[in-house]
Scaffold this motif. Structure first.
Motif, PDB file in Angstrom:
ATOM      1  N   ILE A  24       0.866  -1.174   0.000  1.00  0.00           N
ATOM      2  CA  ILE A  24       0.000   0.000   0.000  1.00  0.00           C
ATOM      3  C   ILE A  24       0.906   1.228   0.000  1.00  0.00           C
ATOM      4  O   ILE A  24       1.791   1.347   0.859  1.00  0.00           O
ATOM      5  CB  ILE A  24      -0.888   0.058   1.272  1.00  0.00           C
ATOM      6  N   ILE A  25       0.682   2.135  -0.936  1.00  0.00           N
ATOM      7  CA  ILE A  25       1.477   3.374  -0.967  1.00  0.00           C
ATOM      8  C   ILE A  25       0.672   4.465  -0.268  1.00  0.00           C
ATOM      9  O   ILE A  25      -0.400   4.860  -0.733  1.00  0.00           O
ATOM     10  CB  ILE A  25       1.808   3.789  -2.418  1.00  0.00           C
ATOM     11  N   GLY A  26       1.183   4.934   0.852  1.00  0.00           N
ATOM     12  CA  GLY A  26       0.508   5.985   1.614  1.00  0.00           C
ATOM     13  C   GLY A  26       0.082   5.488   2.984  1.00  0.00           C
ATOM     14  O   GLY A  26      -0.764   4.597   3.095  1.00  0.00           O
ATOM     15  N   GLY A  27       0.695   6.049   4.026  1.00  0.00           N
ATOM     16  CA  GLY A  27       0.364   5.658   5.403  1.00  0.00           C
ATOM     17  C   GLY A  27      -0.506   6.681   6.090  1.00  0.00           C
ATOM     18  O   GLY A  27      -0.258   7.080   7.225  1.00  0.00           O
ATOM     19  N   GLY A  28      -1.552   7.121   5.371  1.00  0.00           N
ATOM     20  CA  GLY A  28      -2.599   7.922   6.010  1.00  0.00           C
ATOM     21  C   GLY A  28      -3.679   6.965   6.495  1.00  0.00           C
ATOM     22  O   GLY A  28      -3.518   5.732   6.459  1.00  0.00           O
ATOM     23  N   GLY A  29      -4.800   7.532   6.941  1.00  0.00           N
ATOM     24  CA  GLY A  29      -5.896   6.696   7.429  1.00  0.00           C
ATOM     25  C   GLY A  29      -6.344   5.682   6.387  1.00  0.00           C
ATOM     26  O   GLY A  29      -6.547   4.499   6.702  1.00  0.00           O
ATOM     27  N   HIS A  30      -6.491   6.111   5.138  1.00  0.00           N
ATOM     28  CA  HIS A  30      -7.002   5.194   4.112  1.00  0.00           C
ATOM     29  C   HIS A  30      -6.042   4.036   3.867  1.00  0.00           C
ATOM     30  O   HIS A  30      -6.469   2.879   3.759  1.00  0.00           O
ATOM     31  CB  HIS A  30      -7.241   5.953   2.801  1.00  0.00           C
ATOM     32  N   GLY A  31      -4.740   4.339   3.762  1.00  0.00           N
ATOM     33  CA  GLY A  31      -3.767   3.278   3.483  1.00  0.00           C
ATOM     34  C   GLY A  31      -3.679   2.289   4.637  1.00  0.00           C
ATOM     35  O   GLY A  31      -3.683   1.067   4.436  1.00  0.00           O
ATOM     36  N   LEU A  32      -3.616   2.815   5.861  1.00  0.00           N
ATOM     37  CA  LEU A  32      -3.495   1.949   7.036  1.00  0.00           C
ATOM     38  C   LEU A  32      -4.752   1.104   7.218  1.00  0.00           C
ATOM     39  O   LEU A  32      -4.677  -0.094   7.513  1.00  0.00           O
ATOM     40  CB  LEU A  32      -3.241   2.805   8.280  1.00  0.00           C
ATOM     41  N   ALA A  33      -5.894   1.726   7.000  1.00  0.00           N
ATOM     42  CA  ALA A  33      -7.151   0.988   7.161  1.00  0.00           C
ATOM     43  C   ALA A  33      -7.289  -0.080   6.076  1.00  0.00           C
ATOM     44  O   ALA A  33      -7.809  -1.169   6.330  1.00  0.00           O
ATOM     45  CB  ALA A  33      -8.331   1.957   7.127  1.00  0.00           C
ATOM     46  N   THR A  34      -6.799   0.225   4.885  1.00  0.00           N
ATOM     47  CA  THR A  34      -6.860  -0.781   3.812  1.00  0.00           C
ATOM     48  C   THR A  34      -6.041  -2.004   4.203  1.00  0.00           C
ATOM     49  O   THR A  34      -6.486  -3.154   4.038  1.00  0.00           O
ATOM     50  CB  THR A  34      -6.320  -0.178   2.493  1.00  0.00           C
ATOM     51  N   VAL A  65       2.858  -1.314   4.254  1.00  0.00           N
ATOM     52  CA  VAL A  65       2.370   0.047   4.021  1.00  0.00           C
ATOM     53  C   VAL A  65       3.603   0.937   3.958  1.00  0.00           C
ATOM     54  O   VAL A  65       4.406   0.954   4.904  1.00  0.00           O
ATOM     55  CB  VAL A  65       1.440   0.519   5.166  1.00  0.00           C
ATOM     56  N   LEU A  66       3.767   1.656   2.846  1.00  0.00           N
ATOM     57  CA  LEU A  66       4.941   2.516   2.676  1.00  0.00           C
ATOM     58  C   LEU A  66       4.524   3.970   2.802  1.00  0.00           C
ATOM     59  O   LEU A  66       3.634   4.430   2.077  1.00  0.00           O
ATOM     60  CB  LEU A  66       5.574   2.285   1.298  1.00  0.00           C
ATOM     61  N   GLU A  67       5.147   4.671   3.701  1.00  0.00           N
ATOM     62  CA  GLU A  67       4.796   6.073   3.954  1.00  0.00           C
ATOM     63  C   GLU A  67       6.056   6.927   3.823  1.00  0.00           C
ATOM     64  O   GLU A  67       7.048   6.656   4.483  1.00  0.00           O
ATOM     65  CB  GLU A  67       4.172   6.213   5.349  1.00  0.00           C
ATOM     66  N   ARG A  68       5.958   7.956   3.009  1.00  0.00           N
ATOM     67  CA  ARG A  68       7.179   8.734   2.777  1.00  0.00           C
ATOM     68  C   ARG A  68       7.543   9.623   3.970  1.00  0.00           C
ATOM     69  O   ARG A  68       8.684  10.012   4.137  1.00  0.00           O
ATOM     70  CB  ARG A  68       7.048   9.572   1.511  1.00  0.00           C
ATOM     71  N   GLY A  69       6.558   9.985   4.778  1.00  0.00           N
ATOM     72  CA  GLY A  69       6.840  10.806   5.959  1.00  0.00           C
ATOM     73  C   GLY A  69       6.557   9.995   7.213  1.00  0.00           C
ATOM     74  O   GLY A  69       7.116   8.930   7.417  1.00  0.00           O
ATOM     75  N   PHE A 104      -5.789   2.310  13.443  1.00  0.00           N
ATOM     76  CA  PHE A 104      -5.686   1.365  12.321  1.00  0.00           C
ATOM     77  C   PHE A 104      -4.265   0.804  12.232  1.00  0.00           C
ATOM     78  O   PHE A 104      -4.070  -0.377  11.936  1.00  0.00           O
ATOM     79  CB  PHE A 104      -6.082   2.038  11.003  1.00  0.00           C
ATOM     80  N   ALA A 105      -3.259   1.651  12.481  1.00  0.00           N
ATOM     81  CA  ALA A 105      -1.871   1.186  12.390  1.00  0.00           C
ATOM     82  C   ALA A 105      -1.615   0.099  13.437  1.00  0.00           C
ATOM     83  O   ALA A 105      -1.029  -0.948  13.135  1.00  0.00           O
ATOM     84  CB  ALA A 105      -0.915   2.363  12.600  1.00  0.00           C
ATOM     85  N   ARG A 106      -2.070   0.347  14.652  1.00  0.00           N
ATOM     86  CA  ARG A 106      -1.828  -0.612  15.723  1.00  0.00           C
ATOM     87  C   ARG A 106      -2.521  -1.947  15.425  1.00  0.00           C
ATOM     88  O   ARG A 106      -1.936  -3.021  15.584  1.00  0.00           O
ATOM     89  CB  ARG A 106      -2.335  -0.034  17.042  1.00  0.00           C
ATOM     90  N   ALA A 107      -3.774  -1.853  14.942  1.00  0.00           N
ATOM     91  CA  ALA A 107      -4.517  -3.082  14.664  1.00  0.00           C
ATOM     92  C   ALA A 107      -3.905  -3.835  13.474  1.00  0.00           C
ATOM     93  O   ALA A 107      -3.834  -5.067  13.479  1.00  0.00           O
ATOM     94  CB  ALA A 107      -5.984  -2.744  14.399  1.00  0.00           C
ATOM     95  N   ILE A 161      -0.446  -3.545  -5.935  1.00  0.00           N
ATOM     96  CA  ILE A 161      -0.136  -2.242  -5.333  1.00  0.00           C
ATOM     97  C   ILE A 161      -1.435  -1.460  -5.175  1.00  0.00           C
ATOM     98  O   ILE A 161      -2.194  -1.294  -6.137  1.00  0.00           O
ATOM     99  CB  ILE A 161       0.834  -1.444  -6.239  1.00  0.00           C
ATOM    100  N   GLY A 162      -1.667  -0.971  -3.968  1.00  0.00           N
ATOM    101  CA  GLY A 162      -2.823  -0.103  -3.721  1.00  0.00           C
ATOM    102  C   GLY A 162      -2.320   1.303  -3.455  1.00  0.00           C
ATOM    103  O   GLY A 162      -1.496   1.506  -2.557  1.00  0.00           O
ATOM    104  N   VAL A 163      -2.784   2.258  -4.225  1.00  0.00           N
ATOM    105  CA  VAL A 163      -2.330   3.645  -4.051  1.00  0.00           C
ATOM    106  C   VAL A 163      -3.361   4.409  -3.214  1.00  0.00           C
ATOM    107  O   VAL A 163      -4.540   4.476  -3.589  1.00  0.00           O
ATOM    108  CB  VAL A 163      -2.123   4.325  -5.424  1.00  0.00           C
ATOM    109  N   ALA A 164      -2.917   4.939  -2.083  1.00  0.00           N
ATOM    110  CA  ALA A 164      -3.784   5.764  -1.213  1.00  0.00           C
ATOM    111  C   ALA A 164      -2.960   6.966  -0.790  1.00  0.00           C
ATOM    112  O   ALA A 164      -2.633   7.138   0.388  1.00  0.00           O
ATOM    113  CB  ALA A 164      -4.264   4.957  -0.015  1.00  0.00           C
ATOM    114  N   ALA A 165      -2.585   7.778  -1.755  1.00  0.00           N
ATOM    115  CA  ALA A 165      -1.610   8.859  -1.539  1.00  0.00           C
ATOM    116  C   ALA A 165      -2.264  10.212  -1.823  1.00  0.00           C
ATOM    117  O   ALA A 165      -1.833  10.964  -2.705  1.00  0.00           O
ATOM    118  CB  ALA A 165      -0.393   8.649  -2.429  1.00  0.00           C
ATOM    119  N   ALA A 166      -3.313  10.509  -1.076  1.00  0.00           N
ATOM    120  CA  ALA A 166      -4.136  11.700  -1.333  1.00  0.00           C
ATOM    121  C   ALA A 166      -3.285  12.933  -1.638  1.00  0.00           C
ATOM    122  O   ALA A 166      -2.273  13.168  -0.989  1.00  0.00           O
ATOM    123  CB  ALA A 166      -5.016  11.986  -0.116  1.00  0.00           C
ATOM    124  N   GLY A 167      -3.718  13.699  -2.603  1.00  0.00           N
ATOM    125  CA  GLY A 167      -3.016  14.927  -2.977  1.00  0.00           C
ATOM    126  C   GLY A 167      -1.875  14.665  -3.947  1.00  0.00           C
ATOM    127  O   GLY A 167      -1.521  15.538  -4.732  1.00  0.00           O
TER     128      GLY A 167
END
Ligand code: FAD
Ligand code: PYC
Length: 417
Positions: A37-47, A62-66, A191-194, A234-240
């Protein structure tokens, strides 16, 4: 016991007994992860969480750039509601509200979901007609929404100014009582913890820089600032930033990126019992559990990747807030910030497979994807696991922009963009 000489091993590695010219047979590499999953926001983590908890996929990264939740998830004003106009959207957003209602229990983590009611103000006759149309459409879809007179709106939200001599007087309001707010970073952490507990690898400071495709065109790996990772999904959840990430796989998206800003006041005792939004005067407000008034604006008028936004937008919003709630005129602003939202032509999201095998995308939430976090991720996980859309997200394709099957929710977005 079979014995191997150094010569045998060398010969095997270079293609067996086929003459003197070495022929390297590269073994077919196994994917390192079943899904990335690209993007460690709520959507990526929940996915990732729903892929692991509902579809049995545990080998996920889950890959998060920040840092987790450092994008829009941690920058939004947390308004949750499902009072959208069209059947497709009502089903999508109410799916999410229903998941919110049991989320703290499901994650065993308090996301501080508070159904304090979301009130959408009407200031013109056109607003009144539009709000009533939404109320009727919502109720036909089993989504709660009701019309309030100005006096009823004030009873629900005492600080509201309903004087008739305002520049934009309040002519009434649409109230969704099941709407409310949640604690944004608790959502990312919960979501991250779960997901982590189910074996998902969450990798921060890891920006995806390229997406590799094999000879058949299917995705085969991502290149990142921390090395390459093989995967077939690959799931993209990289809002913006969706357009930039999808371009790495050669996919052009119908999206524009805009800054969206918000601010908080200094903290005060509980004074504001609900959420109030006004599309016409471009402002929305609630009070956080810390006591700050959380206030947001419309998007900046031009596309940009700036995470600050223009000053005039906040000034405009504060003018509107001070006229609607005169008691707040003397409050000071504590801090302001911006996020980058990606916007589709019909202001509805995309949760879909793409023409590239193994590549899926969840994007286009514009100013309103926080409320959709559990619902969208639940459907996105389904789509990735089954390689087919769930009936609820089936209409939210990329192809609708080619085929003209738009789901125009500009009015229900309730935030200017
Ligand atoms: P994000 O949380 O932004 O996560 C995407 C992640 O992808 C980011 O962390 C980013 O760093 C990462 N990323 C990007 N590129 C790469 C890359 N190349 N490699 C690795 N990682 C990458 N919605 C509502 O419903 N209600 C509201 O009240 C509301 N208010 C808002 C107010 C503001 C000021 C803003 C900015 C937005 C608001 N929204 C609201 C919208 C909402 O915040 C978003 O739609 C939602 O949070 C999107 O979640 P996400 O997980 O998709 O995105
Ligand atoms: O979608 O409800 C919403 C929203 C409120 C503020 C920003 N987005």
């Amino acid at each position: 016991m079979q014995r191997f000489s150094a010569w045998t091993l060398l010969r095997e590695a270079f293609g067996g007994h086929r003459g003197w010219r070495p022929q390297w047979r590269a073994p077919e590499p196994k994917p390192a992860y079943d899904a990335v999953i690209i993007g460690g926001g709520g959507h990526g983590l929940a996915t990732a969480y729903y892929l692991a908890s509902e579809h049995g996929l545990r080998n996920i990264a889950v890959l998060e750039r920040g840092w987790l939740g450092g994008g829009n998830t941690g920058r939004n004003t947390t308004i949750i509601r499902s009072n959208y106009l069209f059947d497709e959207s009502a089903a999508l957003y109410d799916h999410s509200v229903k998941l919110w209602e049991g989320l703290s229990q499901a994650l065993n983590y308090n996301v501080m979901f508070s159904q304090r009611g979301v009130m959408l103000l009407a200031h013109t006759l056109h607003d009144v007609h539009s709000a009533k149309r939404h109320i009727h459409a919502n109720r036909l879809n089993g989504v709660d929404n009701e019309w309030l007179t100005p006096a009823q709106a004030k009873a629900f939200c005492p600080p509201l100014n309903i004087a008739a001599n305002m520049r934009y007087p309040v002519l009434g309001a649409a109230l969704q009582r099941r709407g409310g707010v949640a604690r944004h970073d608790a959502v990312a952490w919960g979501f991250a913890r779960a997901a982590d507990a189910l074996g998902v690898d969450i990798i921060q400071n890891c920006a995806v820089t390229a997406i590799r495709r094999d000879a058949s065109g299917a995705v085969s790996a991502v290149e990142t600032t921390r090395g390459d990772i093989r995967t077939r999904k690959i799931g993209v959840a990289a809002a913006g930033h969706t357009s930039l990430v999808m371009a790495m796989a050669g996919v052009r998206m119908p999206l524009e990126s805009y800054p969206l800003q918000a601010l908080v006041s200094e903290p005060v005792k509980p004074v504001f019992p609900c959420v109030v939004m006004s599309n016409t005067v471009h402002a929305y407000i609630s009070q956080s559990d810390k006591g700050e008034l959380v206030i947001g604006a419309g998007t900046d008028a031009y596309p940009s990747y700036s995470q600050r936004g223009g000053l005039q937008v906040n000034m405009h919003t504060l003018d509107a807030i001070c006229e609607l709630f005169p008691a707040f005129r003397r409050l000071r602003m504590l801090r302001n910030w911006g996020g980058i939202v990606d916007v589709t032509p019909d202001r509805s999201p995309i949760i879909a497979r793409t023409a590239v095998p193994g590549l899926y995308v969840n994007c286009g939430w514009g100013t309103g994807g926080f409320k959709a976090t559990p619902g969208a991720a639940h459907l996105f996980a389904w789509t990735m696991a089954q390689d087919a859309p769930h009936p609820i997200n089936a209409p939210f394709t990329i192809e609708r922009f080619r085929d003209g099957r738009l789901i125009d929710e500009n009015a229900a977005a309730a935030v200017v963009h």
